[in-house]
Scaffold this active site. Sequence first.
Site: not given
Ligand code: 5GP
Ligand code: ZN
Length: 129
Positions: A7, A30, A92, A94, A99
């Site tokens: 957000c 990412d 998975g 996090t 997204h």
């Molecule tokens: P998930 O594991 O939820 O599918 O993917 C979350 C993704 O967000 C991960 O690949 C992680 O590297 C990325 N990520 C987490 N925090 C941040 C952030 O503050 N900025 C950016 N650009 N990517 C983030």
């Molecule tokens: Zn949000």
Amino acid sequence: MPECIFCAIGGHRSPAEIVYEDDETVAFMDIVPVAEGHCLVVPKAHARNVFDIALESAATTMRAAVRVAQAVKKATRADGMNVWQSSEEVAGQTVFHFHIHVVPRKNGDGGIRFAGRHRADPAALRAVA
Ligand code: 5GP
Ligand code: ZN
């Protein structure tokens, strides 16, 4: 409670290397990429994941993801692309703001490895963006 990070990025209250943006969607690099060019496509309206996102918002985000994937293919000269979304911890997830991952793939890249990945150097991320 700290603000949801995606957000904050969508509202320009937290920095990110933004590669695409419209009124409803933002896409950015990412910060811990699994491949060079790994982007996230995110609705500006908060939803946790696939279980609570409005269908219209999901459709809008997917439309943006297709455009981003096509642009990333060109920019990185990718041979293929993984486009995925994870919902809930067991799958998975996090970051609990919906997204879509867009990950360019190259012939002979050896596959996607999650273990051992590290935070990208900001200058390198900016160059790829
Ligand atoms: P998930 O594991 O939820 O599918 O993917 C979350 C993704 O967000 C991960 O690949 C992680 O590297 C990325 N990520 C987490 N925090 C941040 C952030 O503050 N900025 C950016 N650009 N990517 C983030
Ligand atoms: Zn949000």
